[in-house]
Design a protein around this motif. Structure first.
Motif, PDB file in Angstrom:
ATOM      1  N   ALA A   4       0.823  -1.204   0.000  1.00 54.93           N
ATOM      2  CA  ALA A   4       0.000   0.000   0.000  1.00 54.93           C
ATOM      3  C   ALA A   4       0.864   1.263   0.000  1.00 54.93           C
ATOM      4  N   PHE A   5       1.954   1.250   0.748  1.00 57.17           N
ATOM      5  CA  PHE A   5       2.863   2.409   0.754  1.00 57.17           C
ATOM      6  C   PHE A   5       3.329   2.722  -0.669  1.00 57.17           C
ATOM      7  N   HIS A   6       3.688   1.673  -1.415  1.00 56.84           N
ATOM      8  CA  HIS A   6       4.140   1.891  -2.793  1.00 56.84           C
ATOM      9  C   HIS A   6       2.999   2.424  -3.666  1.00 56.84           C
ATOM     10  N   ALA A   7       1.812   1.902  -3.455  1.00 55.88           N
ATOM     11  CA  ALA A   7       0.670   2.325  -4.279  1.00 55.88           C
ATOM     12  C   ALA A   7       0.260   3.768  -3.997  1.00 55.88           C
ATOM     13  N   LEU A   8       0.533   4.255  -2.779  1.00 51.02           N
ATOM     14  CA  LEU A   8       0.055   5.571  -2.364  1.00 51.02           C
ATOM     15  C   LEU A   8       1.156   6.609  -2.250  1.00 51.02           C
ATOM     16  N   ALA A   9       2.407   6.211  -2.432  1.00 49.19           N
ATOM     17  CA  ALA A   9       3.530   7.119  -2.204  1.00 49.19           C
ATOM     18  C   ALA A   9       3.505   8.341  -3.105  1.00 49.19           C
ATOM     19  N   GLU A  10       2.966   8.198  -4.305  1.00 47.34           N
ATOM     20  CA  GLU A  10       2.984   9.321  -5.254  1.00 47.34           C
ATOM     21  C   GLU A  10       2.153  10.512  -4.776  1.00 47.34           C
ATOM     22  N   TYR A  11       1.333  10.316  -3.738  1.00 50.65           N
ATOM     23  CA  TYR A  11       0.474  11.395  -3.257  1.00 50.65           C
ATOM     24  C   TYR A  11       1.116  12.185  -2.121  1.00 50.65           C
ATOM     25  N   ASP A  12       2.432  12.026  -1.954  1.00 49.95           N
ATOM     26  CA  ASP A  12       3.219  12.849  -1.033  1.00 49.95           C
ATOM     27  C   ASP A  12       2.603  12.839   0.360  1.00 49.95           C
ATOM     28  N   LEU A  13       2.687  11.698   1.026  1.00 50.57           N
ATOM     29  CA  LEU A  13       2.023  11.500   2.309  1.00 50.57           C
ATOM     30  C   LEU A  13       2.819  12.125   3.461  1.00 50.57           C
ATOM     31  N   GLU A  14       2.104  12.811   4.333  1.00 50.29           N
ATOM     32  CA  GLU A  14       2.734  13.405   5.517  1.00 50.29           C
ATOM     33  C   GLU A  14       3.160  12.305   6.482  1.00 50.29           C
ATOM     34  N   TYR A  15       2.299  11.347   6.719  1.00 53.97           N
ATOM     35  CA  TYR A  15       2.620  10.135   7.468  1.00 53.97           C
ATOM     36  C   TYR A  15       1.466   9.154   7.307  1.00 53.97           C
ATOM     37  N   VAL A  16       1.697   7.906   7.713  1.00 51.74           N
ATOM     38  CA  VAL A  16       0.646   6.887   7.751  1.00 51.74           C
ATOM     39  C   VAL A  16       0.468   6.468   9.205  1.00 51.74           C
ATOM     40  N   GLU A  17      -0.758   6.591   9.689  1.00 53.22           N
ATOM     41  CA  GLU A  17      -1.063   6.300  11.087  1.00 53.22           C
ATOM     42  C   GLU A  17      -1.433   4.832  11.279  1.00 53.22           C
ATOM     43  N   GLN A  18      -0.753   4.198  12.194  1.00 50.58           N
ATOM     44  CA  GLN A  18      -1.001   2.813  12.604  1.00 50.58           C
ATOM     45  C   GLN A  18      -1.268   1.895  11.397  1.00 50.58           C
ATOM     46  N   PRO A  19      -0.278   1.750  10.507  1.00 52.26           N
ATOM     47  CA  PRO A  19      -0.485   0.861   9.359  1.00 52.26           C
ATOM     48  C   PRO A  19      -0.645  -0.604   9.761  1.00 52.26           C
ATOM     49  N   CYS A  20       0.034  -1.021  10.828  1.00 52.89           N
ATOM     50  CA  CYS A  20      -0.062  -2.397  11.322  1.00 52.89           C
ATOM     51  C   CYS A  20      -0.429  -2.378  12.803  1.00 52.89           C
ATOM     52  N   ALA A  21      -0.925  -3.491  13.289  1.00 55.80           N
ATOM     53  CA  ALA A  21      -1.470  -3.514  14.644  1.00 55.80           C
ATOM     54  C   ALA A  21      -0.410  -3.601  15.735  1.00 55.80           C
ATOM     55  N   SER A  22       0.627  -4.423  15.541  1.00 55.53           N
ATOM     56  CA  SER A  22       1.559  -4.699  16.629  1.00 55.53           C
ATOM     57  C   SER A  22       2.846  -3.897  16.481  1.00 55.53           C
ATOM     58  N   ILE A  23       3.533  -3.730  17.599  1.00 57.69           N
ATOM     59  CA  ILE A  23       4.801  -3.006  17.582  1.00 57.69           C
ATOM     60  C   ILE A  23       5.861  -3.753  16.763  1.00 57.69           C
ATOM     61  N   PRO A  24       6.009  -5.083  16.884  1.00 57.69           N
ATOM     62  CA  PRO A  24       6.973  -5.770  16.010  1.00 57.69           C
ATOM     63  C   PRO A  24       6.675  -5.557  14.524  1.00 57.69           C
TER      64      PRO A  24
END
Length: 335
Positions: free
Chosen positions: A151-171
């Motif tokens: 998803a990061f690759h698919a959306l990177a072209e939109y100049d993202l400020e950050y992505v919040e909680q992309p995955c559930a766990s800390i690892p």
């Protein structure tokens, strides 16, 4: 802070506010409001949260309603627009409710949606905000590491400020951050802070670049400030889909942070059909003034829940109050 239940119950009002668009799987937001010596305050943990988690929300409400306010370093807070998982065609109507906001947080990975729909929604937001606008995403921990990387690759072209909680766990966050660091898209932690036994662990594990802090889930303004200070990471203050009373609590947190480089997610009253105050805390020129609010008796009456829901919430309030009192007694005994 300990407050007798008898000092809370006389002013309790239980209300429900319809949402303009289904958000976080709900069509209306229920909340308990009551008044303390410092002003009106809010207790509104989501219905699925257990009593232990919900007790932190009550501690926050008691702190905001009974304690002296923390010193503020700013009187106004810039806020972001919040875009639910609407179709790309519906984005403009949502952004119109957030006049002057230069930043938009876009919900992605909602149940029943596809990555292609997420991409179209984000593209529409970027098109409307223009190149100078700021676009951030919120995945609520719904991706695994491989899905998030894709998803990061698919959306990177939109100049993202950050992505919040992309995955559930800390690892998972740690591994994802390692994989995508070269892309320059920061990762923000929300659930890994507010739902964690140790809210600082995500910072120690180098799993995030930004903390998302919410006053109610973290036990109040003072508790959230302590977490930010201990983590040593930049923070953005967000709402838990609060009424204007709860938003006021979040604004006091944002006003007290020594540094605040991000626009805050405190404009969410704009997602409601109405509110319980005559002058709701909705963005004007992308900004909210830091102030307390007083609910309107007429609006409280109009938004009151039925007796069954009121009883459900009062029972929950009593159970959580007992937990807060027990914890306070334990701390006093330990001292």
């Amino acid at each position: 802070m300990t407050v007798a239940l008898g000092d809370i119950l006389p002013t309790v009002r239980v209300i429900s506010l319809p949402l303009r668009t289904r958000f976080r799987g709900i069509d209306a937001r229920e909340a308990v409001l009551f008044e303390g010596p410092a002003g009106w305050t809010e207790f509104s943990p989501f219905p699925e949260y257990d009593d232990v988690e919900s007790a932190a929300w009550l501690r926050a409400a008691l702190d905001f309603g009974w304690a002296e306010p923390v010193p503020a370093v700013r009187e106004r807070v810039r806020v972001n627009a919040t875009v639910p998982a609407v179709s790309a065609d519906g984005v403009a109507a949502v952004l119109d409710r957030f006049p002057g906001c230069r930043t938009a947080k876009v919900k992605v990975v909602e149940p029943g949606t596809t990555l292609a729909e997420d991409v179209a929604r984000v593209a529409a937001v970027r098109s409307i905000l223009g190149v100078e606008g700021r676009v951030r995403l919120d995945a609520n921990g719904a991706w695994n590491v491989d899905e998030a990387e894709h998803a990061f690759h698919a959306l990177a072209e939109y100049d993202l400020e950050y992505v919040e909680q992309p995955c559930a766990s800390i690892p998972e966050l740690t591994e994802l951050r390692r994989r995508v660091k070269y892309m320059g898209i920061p990762i923000a932690a929300d659930e890994s802070v507010r739902k964690a036994d140790d809210p600082i662990e995500v910072a120690r594990a180098l799993a995030a670049d930004v903390l998302v802090v919410k006053a109610q889930p973290l036990g109040g303004v003072r508790a959230a400030l302590d977490i930010v200070a201990a983590a040593g990471l930049p923070a953005v203050v967000s709402s838990a889909l609060d009424t204007s009373v709860g938003i006021s609590m979040g604004l006091h947190l944002a006003a007290a942070l020594p540094e605040l480089e991000f626009d805050c997610g405190l404009g969410t009253v704009a997602l409601f059909e109405g509110d319980i105050v005559d002058s709701p805390l909705v963005p004007v020129d992308g900004v909210l003034d830091v102030r307390r609010v007083v609910p309107s008796s007429a609006l409280l009456d109009a938004s009151a829940v039925d007796e069954e829901r009121r009883t459900w919430w009062l029972d929950r309030l009593r159970r959580c109050h007992a937990l807060v009192e027990d914890a306070a007694a334990f701390r006093e005994g330990a001292e």
